[in-house]
Design an enzyme around this catalytic site. Structure first.
Site, PDB file in Angstrom:
ATOM      1  N   TYR A 154       0.842  -1.077  -0.168  1.00  0.00           N
ATOM      2  CA  TYR A 154      -0.087  -0.093  -0.101  1.00  0.00           C
ATOM      3  C   TYR A 154       0.761   1.358  -0.107  1.00  0.00           C
ATOM      4  O   TYR A 154       0.646   2.079  -0.913  1.00  0.00           O
ATOM      5  CB  TYR A 154      -0.988   0.005   1.386  1.00  0.00           C
ATOM      6  N   ALA A 155       1.763   1.479   0.817  1.00  0.00           N
ATOM      7  CA  ALA A 155       2.698   2.299   0.918  1.00  0.00           C
ATOM      8  C   ALA A 155       3.530   2.694  -0.415  1.00  0.00           C
ATOM      9  O   ALA A 155       3.699   3.991  -0.840  1.00  0.00           O
ATOM     10  CB  ALA A 155       3.852   2.454   2.244  1.00  0.00           C
ATOM     11  N   SER A 157       2.582   1.745  -3.326  1.00  0.00           N
ATOM     12  CA  SER A 157       1.355   2.292  -4.273  1.00  0.00           C
ATOM     13  C   SER A 157       1.368   3.726  -4.024  1.00  0.00           C
ATOM     14  O   SER A 157       1.094   4.582  -5.032  1.00  0.00           O
ATOM     15  CB  SER A 157       0.325   1.387  -4.246  1.00  0.00           C
ATOM     16  N   LYS A 158       1.168   4.207  -3.020  1.00  0.00           N
ATOM     17  CA  LYS A 158       0.945   5.546  -2.657  1.00  0.00           C
ATOM     18  C   LYS A 158       2.150   6.439  -2.857  1.00  0.00           C
ATOM     19  O   LYS A 158       1.757   7.672  -3.271  1.00  0.00           O
ATOM     20  CB  LYS A 158       0.215   5.643  -1.288  1.00  0.00           C
TER      21      LYS A 158
END
Length: 252
Positions: A154-155, A157-158
């Protein structure tokens, strides 16, 4: 430059909002519509069809597919004659240590959160460039800059989304298209329902760790998105605006 903050500030604008079936995306689609915009509300969840009304056209599509981005932009142009705003909001998350994460899981997170935004921004820019105007708003997170154990995919991707925002902004501004992002904190949505029994309740509780001592409601993030999409943000280019209750500036 005069500003306009009335309920009709988006009148005549045409927007695409991804991840519109629930949470921030739904709140954004409804707020844009209330302020005069016509909206293509895109989501792979069939519940997006609940948004159907005069001025909101639902589209059931998977943002990771190249043809979905093309279909969304074509639908906006065919139905409403143009495209002025793109909100890349669709996002997914999981909580796993790196050593427990499969390649399939990693790719799935990156595909939605980063590749989907790239595909939709590319097609939106192709439609906006001839008219010489437009706004793209990417919905990020405090994970654009920070991380904690179990959110590697997630990190990543962000972080990618933040850098995509900056690069797109530089490429687009010469065509009159502004690209910015909002970095959200904990928002009471269903994004964690696949991770926790009651994802919304978990987020509400976790939000108490922020300096503001609460999580946000989706409508609060929709207001920031609407601002970035509007002419009120006419001098903002390549910004990642944090709307996270102070989480990104607080020491643990």
């Amino acid at each position: 430059m005069a500003t306009q903050t009335s309920s009709s500030e988006l009148a005549g604008k045409v927007a695409i909002v991804t991840g519109a079936a629930s949470g921030i995306g739904r709140a954004t689609a409804e707020l844009f519509h209330a302020r005069g915009a016509s909206v293509i509300a895109e989501d792979r969840n069939p519940q997006v069809e609940d948004l159907a009304r005069d001025g909101i056209v639902p589209l059931i599509a998977d943002v990771t597919r190249e043809d979905a981005a093309r279909e969304a932009v074509a639908l906006a142009v065919d139905r409403f004659g143009r495209l002025d705003i793109l909100v890349n909001n669709a996002g997914i998350i999981m909580n796993k240590l790196v050593v427990d994460t499969t390649l399939e899981e990693w790719n799935a997170i990156l595909a939605v959160n980063a590749t989907g935004a790239f595909l939709h921004a590319r097609e939106a820019m192709r439609a906006m460039t001839p008219q010489g105007s437009g706004a793209i708003v990417n919905v990020g997170s405090y994970a654009c800059f920070q991380a904690f154990p179990t959110i590697a995919a997630y990190a990543a991707s962000k972080g990618a989304l933040a850098q995509l925002t900056r690069t797109l902004a530089l490429e687009a501004i010469g065509h009159g298209i502004r690209v910015n992002a909002v970095g959200s904190g904990d928002v009471v949505t269903n994004i964690l329902d696949g991770v926790h029994t009651d994802g919304a309740a978990f987020l509400a509780k976790h939000g108490e760790n922020a300096p503001i001592r609460r999580a946000a409601q989706p409508e609060e993030l929709a207001e920031v998105i609407a601002f970035l999409a509007s002419d009120r943000a006419s001098y903002m280019v390549g910004a990642v605006v944090m709307a996270d209750g102070g989480m990104s500036v607080a020491l643990p």
